[in-house]
Motif scaffolding. Structure first.
Motif, short mmCIF file in Angstrom:
data_model
loop_
_atom_site.label_atom_id
_atom_site.label_comp_id
_atom_site.label_asym_id
_atom_site.label_seq_id
_atom_site.Cartn_x
_atom_site.Cartn_y
_atom_site.Cartn_z
N PRO A 139 0.81 -1.22 0.00
CA PRO A 139 0.00 0.00 0.00
C PRO A 139 0.84 1.27 0.00
N VAL A 140 2.15 1.14 0.20
CA VAL A 140 3.02 2.32 0.28
C VAL A 140 3.45 2.72 -1.13
N PRO A 141 3.08 3.91 -1.59
CA PRO A 141 3.47 4.33 -2.94
C PRO A 141 4.93 4.75 -2.98
N PRO A 142 5.47 4.96 -4.17
CA PRO A 142 6.83 5.51 -4.26
C PRO A 142 6.89 6.88 -3.58
N SER A 143 8.07 7.21 -3.09
CA SER A 143 8.27 8.56 -2.55
C SER A 143 8.18 9.57 -3.68
N LEU A 144 8.15 10.86 -3.33
CA LEU A 144 8.12 11.90 -4.36
C LEU A 144 9.35 11.80 -5.26
N ASN A 145 10.52 11.60 -4.65
CA ASN A 145 11.73 11.43 -5.45
C ASN A 145 11.62 10.22 -6.37
N GLU A 152 5.90 10.11 4.57
CA GLU A 152 5.93 11.23 3.62
C GLU A 152 4.57 11.36 2.94
N GLN A 153 3.97 10.23 2.58
CA GLN A 153 2.67 10.26 1.91
C GLN A 153 1.62 10.92 2.78
N GLU A 154 1.68 10.68 4.09
CA GLU A 154 0.73 11.32 5.01
C GLU A 154 0.93 12.83 5.04
N VAL A 155 2.21 13.23 5.02
CA VAL A 155 2.52 14.65 5.12
C VAL A 155 2.11 15.41 3.86
N VAL A 156 2.31 14.79 2.69
CA VAL A 156 2.09 15.50 1.43
C VAL A 156 0.72 15.20 0.83
N ALA A 157 -0.16 14.54 1.61
CA ALA A 157 -1.47 14.16 1.07
C ALA A 157 -2.29 15.37 0.64
N SER A 158 -2.07 16.52 1.28
CA SER A 158 -2.80 17.74 0.93
C SER A 158 -1.82 18.77 0.40
N PRO A 159 -1.56 18.76 -0.90
CA PRO A 159 -0.56 19.68 -1.46
C PRO A 159 -0.99 21.14 -1.33
N PRO A 160 -0.02 22.03 -1.20
CA PRO A 160 -0.34 23.46 -1.06
C PRO A 160 -0.84 24.06 -2.37
N ALA A 209 16.78 29.25 2.24
CA ALA A 209 16.61 28.04 1.43
C ALA A 209 16.05 26.90 2.26
N LEU A 210 16.53 26.76 3.49
CA LEU A 210 16.02 25.72 4.38
C LEU A 210 14.52 25.88 4.62
N ASP A 211 14.10 27.12 4.78
CA ASP A 211 12.69 27.38 5.00
C ASP A 211 11.87 26.97 3.78
N LEU A 212 12.34 27.34 2.59
CA LEU A 212 11.62 27.01 1.37
C LEU A 212 11.61 25.51 1.11
N ALA A 213 12.64 24.81 1.56
CA ALA A 213 12.72 23.37 1.33
C ALA A 213 11.64 22.59 2.08
N ARG A 214 10.89 23.26 2.94
CA ARG A 214 9.77 22.59 3.60
C ARG A 214 8.67 22.23 2.61
N ARG A 215 8.70 22.82 1.44
CA ARG A 215 7.77 22.47 0.37
C ARG A 215 8.52 21.64 -0.67
N PRO A 216 8.17 20.37 -0.85
CA PRO A 216 8.86 19.54 -1.84
C PRO A 216 8.70 20.12 -3.25
N VAL A 217 9.73 19.95 -4.07
CA VAL A 217 9.71 20.50 -5.42
C VAL A 217 8.51 19.99 -6.21
N ALA A 218 8.18 18.71 -6.04
CA ALA A 218 7.05 18.15 -6.79
C ALA A 218 5.77 18.92 -6.52
N HIS A 219 5.54 19.32 -5.27
CA HIS A 219 4.34 20.08 -4.94
C HIS A 219 4.45 21.51 -5.44
N VAL A 220 5.65 22.07 -5.41
CA VAL A 220 5.85 23.43 -5.91
C VAL A 220 5.49 23.49 -7.40
N LEU A 221 6.01 22.55 -8.17
CA LEU A 221 5.78 22.57 -9.61
C LEU A 221 4.31 22.34 -9.93
#
Length: 505
Positions: free
Chosen positions: A36-42, A217-225, A392-404
């Motif tokens: 049930p665990v999907p691939p990570s964003l990377n 990670e999937q739990e954290v990114v389930a609701s993209p910004p 940069a550390l602050d911005l890295a709290r948003r994964p690139v995949a969600h940013v794009l």
């Protein structure tokens, strides 16, 4: 641990044995149900690229290290002990028993995880290689064949046997590992082998599973910004300053838009161990760290070559923020967008002092001496680097995949590569004192490139740089000039107030 490319690595020839999954293991893998665990964003981005460019360049990472003694002799290790060490190690790290395959719908990609007790390896005799070139060609071919994200196992284990020594090769598709994982592999496989050879169980610290990390990670990114998220807006500003795309090396690489060229590589030692110690003291005396000092001198080198007042690049960061991930094998990285003020206090539109001015020993009374002026500019750049990195550390709290995803058409990918700088201090790894005696190497493939990328590593032997760039005449001249300027800037800041403070030990 030396960071280089396979074409720069010179293994001694010998007899090769691979360790491959047994028939029973492969049958068990084929019958393992989906996780049930999907691939990570990377991993998701990597797998999509693999699907799209199945016959394109391979993206593997490998480590190589030596054992003293002749494997198979009575005085040292034997291939069977090494086989058992590999088996124990893969059973320890769940991600290496995890693979990816197309889902039944043919569109999605699903994960499967083989139970630890179902995993086993068997030796496969490959043959004798009598020259380094032939051995290197074999390793390159087998890494390209074995390290594929949509096959399992997507890694290669092999040993080269010769009188007096043996060399172990471990290669992995990028979905399995990051740079830290390679250092962990060298230490843990050595410990596993020594324990097996002694008839005991390896004494290794408790470890978490990267598969569990992916689930969290999937739990954290389930609701993209959304686009209105403050961090997304700042990411958007960063990309906008780069022309609506990823950052590119700011000097001419001799490439037309859309062009790629065979990869060029430069590897060098910037500072030996004593000089690197002096440079680190200079960084700390100026109120920073070795990493912020590296960023400051990268900015100084770039400014010497004239790209402007700011430098934009991406910086990989590890995500091993919990103790259970410290010794885990996996792809624990994210990317931070970094903007550096590289003026050194000269200010926009005002050039920094010339080399001649900084070298003058006859500064009039009341003005900065050449030495203090250089130190002042370095301190200014270092503090700017610290500020930029915190942002940069602050911005890295948003994964690139969600940013794009949030930016949509505001972002356009114009190149496959991204101008980036990676920094790893290998002295921080447990067992790092053994890396040099074991001739441990981090090896990368030689592929194609359309931008410049840099890896700086601190080891017990000094500070090293690996550069990757498209092998055009313009890029060769530009990147080598940048590397020269970086080494010169670092060397400059080991002098001055720090003269005479280097330990003779």
């Amino acid at each position: 641990m030396r960071v280089t490319t396979l074409d720069r690595y010179d293994p001694a020839p010998g007899r090769v044995i691979e360790f491959v999954p047994s028939a029973a293991t492969l049958t068990a893998a084929d019958g393992t149900p989906a996780s049930p665990v999907p691939p990570s964003l990377n991993q998701r981005f990597h797998l999509e690229t693999e699907r799209r460019q199945h016959d394109g360049p391979r993206h593997w990472l490998a480590c190589a290290f030596d054992f003293e003694g002749d494997l198979g002799s009575s005085r040292a290790i034997c291939p069977e002990a090494l086989r058992q060490a590999f088996v124990h190690w893969v059973r320890r790290h769940e991600t290496l028993r995890s693979g990816f395959r197309p889902a039944p719908d043919g569109e999605a990609i699903e994960r499967f995880v083989l139970p630890a007790e179902a995993f086993d390896l068997e030796p496969r005799e490959v043959g004798d290689y009598t020259t380094t070139d032939a051995l290197r060609a074999y390793v390159a071919k087998r890494l390209d064949e074995a390290c594929r994200a949509l096959s399992w196992p997507s890694y290669l284990f092999a040993v080269v046997l010769r009188p007096g020594s043996a060399t172990v090769f471990c290669g992995f598709d990028h979905c399995n590992v990051d740079a830290y994982s390679l250092a962990i592999a060298v230490r843990e496989l050595g410990a596993c082998y020594r324990a097996v050879a002694a008839g005991s169980e390896p004494d290794l610290p408790a470890v978490g599973s990267y598969v569990d990390f992916c689930a969290l990670e999937q739990e954290v990114v389930a609701s993209p910004p959304t686009r209105d998220d403050p961090l997304i807006r700042r990411w958007a500003d960063f990309f906008a300053a780069c022309g609506g795309t990823t950052p590119s090396f700011p000097l001419d690489l001799g490439l037309a838009p859309g062009e790629r060229h065979p990869q060029g590589t430069d590897t060098r030692r910037l500072l030996d161990d004593r000089a690197a110690d002096a440079f680190e003291r200079a960084c700390r005396d100026a109120g920073g760290s070795l990493f912020s000092g590296v960023l400051a001198t990268v900015g100084e080198a770039a400014h010497r070559l004239g790209p402007g007042d700011e430098l934009r690049l991406c910086v990989p960061l590890h995500t091993r923020h919990e103790e259970r991930w410290t010794n885990a094998i996996g792809w624990f990285t994210t990317v931070a967008p970094l903007t550096l003020d590289i003026t050194g206090g000269s200010g926009p539109g005002r050039p920094a002092e010339s080399e001649e001015a900084l070298e003058s020993a006859d500064a009039p009374e009341g003005e900065e001496s050449a030495e203090s002026a250089a130190l002042s500019a370095f301190t200014t750049r270092l503090h700017a680097a610290r500020t930029g990195f915190r942002t940069a550390l602050d911005l890295a709290r948003r994964p690139v995949a969600h940013v794009l995803a949030a930016l949509g058409d505001e972002f356009t990918r114009t190149r496959d590569d991204v101008f980036m700088l990676s920094f790893v201090d290998y002295r921080r790894f447990p067992g790092s004192d053994d890396f040099a005696p074991a001739n441990a190497h981090h090896l990368s493939a030689v592929t194609v490139a359309d931008d410049a990328q840099f890896w700086i590593s601190r080891t017990h032997e000094g500070l090293f740089l690996r550069s990757r760039y498209p092998a055009t005449p313009a890029a060769e001249a530009t990147v080598l000039s940048f590397a020269d300027a970086l080494g010169e800037a670092m060397t400059t800041h080991t002098r001055g107030p720090y003269r005479g403070t280097i330990s003779a030990s």
